[in-house]
Design a protein around this motif. Structure first.
Motif, PDB file in Angstrom:
ATOM      1  N   ARG A 221       0.855  -1.189   0.000  1.00 25.32           N
ATOM      2  CA  ARG A 221       0.000   0.000   0.000  1.00 25.32           C
ATOM      3  C   ARG A 221       0.887   1.234   0.000  1.00 25.32           C
ATOM      4  N   SER A 224      -2.701   4.389   0.163  1.00 22.56           N
ATOM      5  CA  SER A 224      -4.039   3.960  -0.234  1.00 22.56           C
ATOM      6  C   SER A 224      -4.739   3.261   0.932  1.00 22.56           C
ATOM      7  N   PRO A 225      -6.071   3.083   0.838  1.00 24.87           N
ATOM      8  CA  PRO A 225      -6.807   2.426   1.930  1.00 24.87           C
ATOM      9  C   PRO A 225      -6.364   0.983   2.128  1.00 24.87           C
ATOM     10  N   ASP A 226      -6.613   0.476   3.324  1.00 22.39           N
ATOM     11  CA  ASP A 226      -6.294  -0.909   3.617  1.00 22.39           C
ATOM     12  C   ASP A 226      -7.168  -1.844   2.789  1.00 22.39           C
ATOM     13  N   GLU A 242       1.137   0.476   5.600  1.00 19.82           N
ATOM     14  CA  GLU A 242       1.026   1.553   4.619  1.00 19.82           C
ATOM     15  C   GLU A 242       2.388   2.179   4.368  1.00 19.82           C
ATOM     16  N   ASP A 270     -10.944   5.166  -1.634  1.00 22.89           N
ATOM     17  CA  ASP A 270     -11.133   5.884  -0.363  1.00 22.89           C
ATOM     18  C   ASP A 270     -12.602   6.121  -0.049  1.00 22.89           C
ATOM     19  N   GLY A 273     -13.809   2.774   1.486  1.00 18.14           N
ATOM     20  CA  GLY A 273     -12.955   1.931   2.308  1.00 18.14           C
ATOM     21  C   GLY A 273     -13.444   1.692   3.722  1.00 18.14           C
ATOM     22  N   ASN A 274     -14.146   2.635   4.344  1.00 15.66           N
ATOM     23  CA  ASN A 274     -14.577   2.460   5.725  1.00 15.66           C
ATOM     24  C   ASN A 274     -16.066   2.171   5.847  1.00 15.66           C
TER      25      ASN A 274
END
Length: 316
Positions: A221, A224-226, A242, A270, A273-274
Motif C-alpha cells: 500500500r 491507499s486504503p487498507d 502503509e 477511499d 474503504g470504511n
C-alpha cells in the motif's frame, strides 16, 4: 499483455533488412539463407509484428528476384514457394506461442458505466472494475506461470491526471510487472521513477497486489486504503502496512509487502474503504466479477467510484 522479452518492431524490421543485404552481397541464393533469420525474428515477437516482418521479408525476396542488382534469392518456383510457406508460418507460430503463454483476460457483463475485466489469479479468479473516476489508474498483468499482478489507485497533478498521464503510469506498470523476478518494492520504485519523470508536481496513491501460482496473495500500500480480507465468512481489514505515496518527494523509505491469509481479498477506493456495507458485499459473493461491479457504487447510490479489485484465491 506484452512481454518485455519480446523484440520491438524496429529491431525485427532492421534485422530482416540487414539479413537481406548480407545475403545479396554474399551472393547467397538459397531460400533458407533469406528466410531463416526473418522467421526466427518473427516467432520471437508479437503476432502483428511477425506478420509485418514476414511481409517485409517477402518484399525483399521479390525485389532480389525482379531487380537482381546483385545475385539474390533463387527464382525457381519451388524455391519461391518454400520461402513463402516459411514466411507464412512465422506469424502463425507467433500467434500460437502467444495464445499458449498468455492467460486470457475477458470482459465481463456489466452496466455501460463500468467496465469489469475477469482474469485468472493462481488457482482462483480475479476481477478489475474500471469506472472512469477522475485520476483512476488500473492495470492487470497475468503472469505466464499462472500468477497475477494488479495496480489500482489514483493520480493527482495536472500532468498525471490527464488520459496520457494515466496511460503512461499503466504502461510503466505493465512493462515492469511482467518481469517475474521483480519484487513488489522494486515495482514501486519503478513506478516512482515513472511518476517523477512524468511530472515534478504530482503523485500516485496505489495498491499493488501479487497473486502467485499457488494462490498466495501479497500486497503493498502506498498511501491507499487498507485491503478488505474475508476469513471464515467474515470480512475485515487485512492490516497491510502503509508505505509512502508514490512520487511524493516529501516521503522516503521502503514499502513493506504484506501477506494476506485469506481466500478472498478486495481493494476499494477511499470513498468506500470504511463503509460497513463494503465489508458485507465482499463477504457474501464468491464470484469476483459481480462483487467488483457492486463495490463501485456507494451505498447511497450516485456515480460509480473505482477502480475496484476483487480476488477469489484458493490458499494452499
Amino acid at each position: 499483455m506484452r512481454s518485455g522479452a519480446l523484440l520491438s518492431m524496429r529491431t525485427a524490421l532492421a534485422g530482416t533488412t540487414g539479413n537481406a543485404m548480407l545475403m545479396g552481397v554474399a551472393e547467397i541464393s538459397t531460400p533458407i539463407g533469406w528466410v531463416l533469420l526473418p522467421g526466427l525474428l518473427g516467432v520471437s515477437t508479437r503476432p502483428r509484428v511477425a506478420a509485418l516482418v514476414s511481409a517485409w521479408a517477402g518484399v525483399l525476396v521479390l525485389a532480389s528476384v525482379v531487380v537482381p542488382v546483385v545475385p539474390g534469392h533463387r527464382s525457381e518456383p519451388s524455391a519461391l514457394v518454400a520461402s513463402a510457406l516459411a514466411l507464412a508460418a512465422a506469424p502463425a507460430i507467433a500467434w500460437a506461442r502467444r495464445r499458449r503463454r498468455s492467460p486470457a483476460v475477458a470482459r465481463a457483463a456489466a452496466p455501460p458505466d463500468v467496465a469489469v475485466f475477469a482474469m485468472p489469479a493462481g488457482p482462483g479468479r480475479a476481477a478489475l472494475a474500471i469506472c472512469g473516476t477522475p485520476g483512476e489508474v488500473g492495470a492487470a498483468v497475468p503472469l505466464r506461470d499462472g500468477g497475477l499482478r494488479v495496480l489500482v489507485g489514483t493520480v493527482t497533478g495536472p500532468a498525471l491526471a490527464t488520459p496520457a498521464g494515466r496511460r503512461a503510469i499503466e504502461l510503466a506498470f505493465r512493462r515492469h510487472a511482467t518481469r517475474p523476478r521483480r519484487s513488489l518494492p522494486q515495482l514501486v520504485d519503478a513506478l516512482d521513477r515513472a511518476v517523477r519523470d512524468r511530472a515534478s508536481a504530482g503523485h500516485l496513491r496505489a495498491t499493488i497486489v501479487h497473486v502467485d501460482r499457488s494462490g498466495v496473495v501479497e500486497a503493498v500500500r502506498c498511501g491507499s486504503p487498507d485491503l478488505v480480507a474475508v476469513t471464515e465468512g467474515r470480512a475485515g481489514f487485512a492490516g497491510v502496512p502503509e508505505g509512502p505515496v508514490i512520487g511524493l518527494s516529501a516521503t522516503t523509505g521502503p514499502v513493506t509487502p504484506g501477506r494476506i491469509a485469506s481466500h478472498r481479498v478486495a481493494v476499494v477506493p477511499d470513498a468506500l474503504g470504511n463503509d460497513r456495507v463494503v465489508l458485507d458485499e465482499v463477504a457474501r459473493d464468491d464470484d469476483p466479477a459481480p462483487a467488483a461491479q457492486r463495490l463501485t457504487r456507494a451505498s447511497g447510490g450516485g456515480r460509480r467510484v473505482g477502480p475496484v479489485l476483487v480476488v477469489a484465491s484458493r490458499m494452499p
